[in-house]
Design a protein around this motif. Structure first.
Motif, PDB file in Angstrom:
ATOM      1  N   GLU A 148      39.562  47.780  35.032  1.00  0.00           N
ATOM      2  CA  GLU A 148      39.207  48.824  35.997  1.00  0.00           C
ATOM      3  C   GLU A 148      38.578  50.045  35.347  1.00  0.00           C
ATOM      4  OE1 GLU A 148      42.454  49.617  38.634  1.00  0.00           O
ATOM      5  OE2 GLU A 148      42.071  47.749  39.741  1.00  0.00           O
ATOM      6  N   CYS A 149      38.542  50.064  34.015  1.00  0.00           N
ATOM      7  CA  CYS A 149      37.861  51.167  33.325  1.00  0.00           C
ATOM      8  C   CYS A 149      36.339  51.040  33.430  1.00  0.00           C
ATOM      9  CB  CYS A 149      38.275  51.208  31.850  1.00  0.00           C
ATOM     10  SG  CYS A 149      39.908  51.938  31.603  1.00  0.00           S
ATOM     11  N   LEU A 153      33.119  45.421  36.380  1.00  0.00           N
ATOM     12  CA  LEU A 153      34.216  44.479  36.127  1.00  0.00           C
ATOM     13  C   LEU A 153      35.319  44.635  37.169  1.00  0.00           C
ATOM     14  CD1 LEU A 153      34.903  44.367  32.279  1.00  0.00           C
ATOM     15  CD2 LEU A 153      33.904  42.601  33.729  1.00  0.00           C
ATOM     16  N   LYS A 154      35.607  45.878  37.513  1.00  0.00           N
ATOM     17  CA  LYS A 154      36.649  46.154  38.507  1.00  0.00           C
ATOM     18  C   LYS A 154      36.319  45.466  39.822  1.00  0.00           C
ATOM     19  CE  LYS A 154      38.728  50.068  40.995  1.00  0.00           C
ATOM     20  NZ  LYS A 154      38.776  51.555  41.089  1.00  0.00           N
ATOM     21  N   ARG A 155      35.046  45.612  40.278  1.00  0.00           N
ATOM     22  CA  ARG A 155      34.633  44.997  41.548  1.00  0.00           C
ATOM     23  C   ARG A 155      34.665  43.477  41.451  1.00  0.00           C
ATOM     24  NH1 ARG A 155      31.240  49.510  41.257  1.00  0.00           N
ATOM     25  NH2 ARG A 155      29.573  48.347  40.237  1.00  0.00           N
ATOM     26  N   ALA A 156      34.206  42.927  40.317  1.00  0.00           N
ATOM     27  CA  ALA A 156      34.192  41.467  40.151  1.00  0.00           C
ATOM     28  C   ALA A 156      35.623  40.905  40.155  1.00  0.00           C
ATOM     29  CB  ALA A 156      33.482  41.101  38.847  1.00  0.00           C
ATOM     30  N   PHE A 157      36.533  41.612  39.497  1.00  0.00           N
ATOM     31  CA  PHE A 157      37.913  41.133  39.449  1.00  0.00           C
ATOM     32  C   PHE A 157      38.569  41.206  40.824  1.00  0.00           C
ATOM     33  CE2 PHE A 157      42.498  41.698  38.246  1.00  0.00           C
ATOM     34  CZ  PHE A 157      42.676  40.404  37.763  1.00  0.00           C
ATOM     35  N   ARG A 158      38.291  42.269  41.566  1.00  0.00           N
ATOM     36  CA  ARG A 158      38.860  42.375  42.909  1.00  0.00           C
ATOM     37  C   ARG A 158      38.316  41.293  43.833  1.00  0.00           C
ATOM     38  NH1 ARG A 158      39.842  48.808  44.308  1.00  0.00           N
ATOM     39  NH2 ARG A 158      41.338  49.160  42.616  1.00  0.00           N
ATOM     40  N   ASP A 159      37.046  40.938  43.644  1.00  0.00           N
ATOM     41  CA  ASP A 159      36.489  39.819  44.424  1.00  0.00           C
ATOM     42  C   ASP A 159      37.220  38.523  44.080  1.00  0.00           C
ATOM     43  OD1 ASP A 159      34.673  41.435  45.691  1.00  0.00           O
ATOM     44  OD2 ASP A 159      33.002  40.945  44.350  1.00  0.00           O
ATOM     45  N   CYS A 160      37.524  38.365  42.801  1.00  0.00           N
ATOM     46  CA  CYS A 160      38.254  37.174  42.353  1.00  0.00           C
ATOM     47  C   CYS A 160      39.640  37.116  43.002  1.00  0.00           C
ATOM     48  CB  CYS A 160      38.367  37.197  40.829  1.00  0.00           C
ATOM     49  SG  CYS A 160      39.406  35.896  40.156  1.00  0.00           S
ATOM     50  N   CYS A 275      31.004  36.293  35.328  1.00  0.00           N
ATOM     51  CA  CYS A 275      30.250  37.544  35.486  1.00  0.00           C
ATOM     52  C   CYS A 275      28.770  37.339  35.164  1.00  0.00           C
ATOM     53  CB  CYS A 275      30.843  38.631  34.588  1.00  0.00           C
ATOM     54  SG  CYS A 275      32.463  39.226  35.136  1.00  0.00           S
ATOM     55  N   ASP A 276      28.488  36.591  34.118  1.00  0.00           N
ATOM     56  CA  ASP A 276      27.086  36.324  33.765  1.00  0.00           C
ATOM     57  C   ASP A 276      26.398  35.507  34.855  1.00  0.00           C
ATOM     58  OD1 ASP A 276      27.267  37.700  31.395  1.00  0.00           O
ATOM     59  OD2 ASP A 276      27.685  35.908  30.179  1.00  0.00           O
ATOM     60  N   GLN A 281      26.330  43.278  36.757  1.00  0.00           N
ATOM     61  CA  GLN A 281      25.568  44.145  35.860  1.00  0.00           C
ATOM     62  C   GLN A 281      26.500  44.759  34.821  1.00  0.00           C
ATOM     63  OE1 GLN A 281      22.176  44.444  36.024  1.00  0.00           O
ATOM     64  NE2 GLN A 281      22.370  42.859  37.611  1.00  0.00           N
ATOM     65  N   MET A 282      26.404  44.264  33.586  1.00  0.00           N
ATOM     66  CA  MET A 282      27.289  44.746  32.531  1.00  0.00           C
ATOM     67  C   MET A 282      26.492  45.197  31.318  1.00  0.00           C
ATOM     68  SD  MET A 282      30.753  42.494  32.386  1.00  0.00           S
ATOM     69  CE  MET A 282      29.991  41.058  31.638  1.00  0.00           C
TER      70      MET A 282
END
Length: 297
Positions: A148-149, A153-160, A275-276, A281-282
Motif C-alpha cells: 500500500e506504500c 500496487l495497492k489498487r492491483a492487490f485490492r482488485d485481487c 501486474c506486468d 503502471q509501475m
C-alpha cells in the motif's frame, strides 16, 4: 451430585446378543425364584433382526428391548422390559428405579467429564492461537504496508482481494482470436492465485478481541466446582457454548495458516507477473516492493 463408588462396575449398553451370551455366569434359561434379589447391570435395544427370547424360563417372549440382570450368586440372564413388569411386579419396579437412578448418575458424570475436559482443552488451544495470531498479524501488516506504500500496487492487490485471491485480468484479443470468437475484443486470463489471500481481508484486531473476550476470558472464569453443581441439561448447554467458542479458535488458527501462505515468496513472483500482464503502471519503487516480498530484491 450423587457419586458412584470408585471401582464400582458401570452399567453396560449391550450392542448385540453375543455381548452378554458369552459372559461368565450368563444363563439362557434361568428361573427367578421368589425371595432372590436381582440387579439390572445393563440394557439393550436391538433391531428386529436381532430380537431374542426372554431368558427367564417361565417367559421366553420374543423381544428387542430389554435388560440383563444378575442374581446375588452372579448368575445372569436377559429379560424384556414388559417381561420384567409381568413376572416380578413391584420388585421389578424397584429394580428399574435403581437402574434409572444409576444411569442418570453415570450420564451426569460423563457429561461433566466432557465439559471439564473440553473447557481445559479449548482454553489452552485459544491461548496458543492468540499468541500465534499476534505474530501472524504482524506478518500480514508488513506485507500489506509494503504493497500500500505504492498506489498502483495497492489498487492491483485490492482488485485481487475482490476476486478472492484470483490473479485474473482481461487482455485484448489477437486478430486470430477475434475471428475465432466472432469479434470478441477481450479475453479473461489468469496468472494463478494468491495463496492465503484471506488473511489480508480479515480484521486481525477484531479476531483477537473475539478470541480474548468471547473465549479466553469466559473460559478462565469458569470454576470447576460450579460446573460440578450444574444439572445435566445445563452441562449440555455448556458443551454447545464451548462448540461456538471452538469455532472462533478455529477461525484464528485458519488466519495463522493463511498468513504463513501469504508470506510465501512464490505469491509475489506470481503477483509481479500479474501486474506486468495486466498493465499495472509501475516504476522502480513498485518492482522493488514486490521483489523484496519475493525475496529476490
Amino acid at each position: 451430585m450423587p457419586s458412584i463408588a470408585k471401582g464400582e462396575e458401570r452399567l453396560i449398553l449391550f450392542e448385540s446378543p453375543d455381548d452378554f451370551r458369552f459372559r461368565v455366569g450368563y444363563q439362557e434359561d434361568l428361573s427367578l425364584p421368589k425371595g432372590h434379589s436381582f440387579t439390572i447391570i445393563g440394557g439393550y435395544r436391538f433391531k428386529k433382526v436381532n430380537w431374542l427370547r426372554c431368558g427367564v424360563s417361565s417367559c421366553k417372549t420374543l423381544h428387542g428391548n430389554g435388560y440383563v440382570i444378575r442374581s446375588a450368586d452372579a448368575l445372569e440372564t436377559n429379560i424384556g422390559h414388559c417381561c420384567g413388569q409381568t413376572i416380578l411386579g413391584a420388585e421389578w419396579k424397584a429394580m428399574f428405579e435403581r437402574f434409572e437412578t444409576r444411569r442418570k448418575e453415570e450420564a451426569l458424570q460423563d457429561v461433566l467429564a466432557r465439559v471439564l475436559g473440553t473447557r481445559d482443552a479449548t482454553l489452552k488451544q485459544a491461548e496458543t492461537a492468540l499468541h500465534s495470531l499476534e505474530a501472524a498479524a504482524g506478518t500480514v501488516r508488513r506485507i500489506v504496508t509494503a504493497l500500500e506504500c505504492y498506489g498502483p500496487l495497492k489498487r492491483a492487490f485490492r482488485d485481487c482481494l475482490k476476486q478472492r485471491g484470483s490473479l485474473a485480468y482481461f487482455r485484448a484479443t489477437t486478430a486470430d482470436e477475434r475471428e475465432m470468437f466472432r469479434g470478441q475484443t477481450s479475453v479473461r486470463e489468469t496468472k494463478g492465485h494468491i495463496d492465503g489471500w484471506h488473511a489480508a481481508a480479515v480484521d486481525s484486531n477484531w479476531l483477537a478481541r473475539e478470541l480474548r473476550f468471547r473465549v479466553i476470558v469466559p473460559l478462565a472464569e469458569i470454576q470447576p466446582d460450579v460446573l460440578r453443581g450444574l444439572p445435566f441439561r445445563a452441562l449440555e448447554q455448556r458443551l454447545r457454548d464451548f462448540s461456538s467458542m471452538a469455532s472462533i479458535v478455529q477461525m484464528a488458527e485458519v488466519y495463522v495458516e493463511d498468513a504463513a501462505k501469504l508470506s510465501k515468496p512464490l505469491n509475489w513472483h506470481k503477483f509481479e507477473l500479474y501486474c506486468d500482464a495486466s498493465k499495472v503502471q509501475m516504476d522502480h519503487q513498485g518492482y522493488k516492493a514486490l521483489r523484496t516480498l519475493a525475496g529476490t530484491a
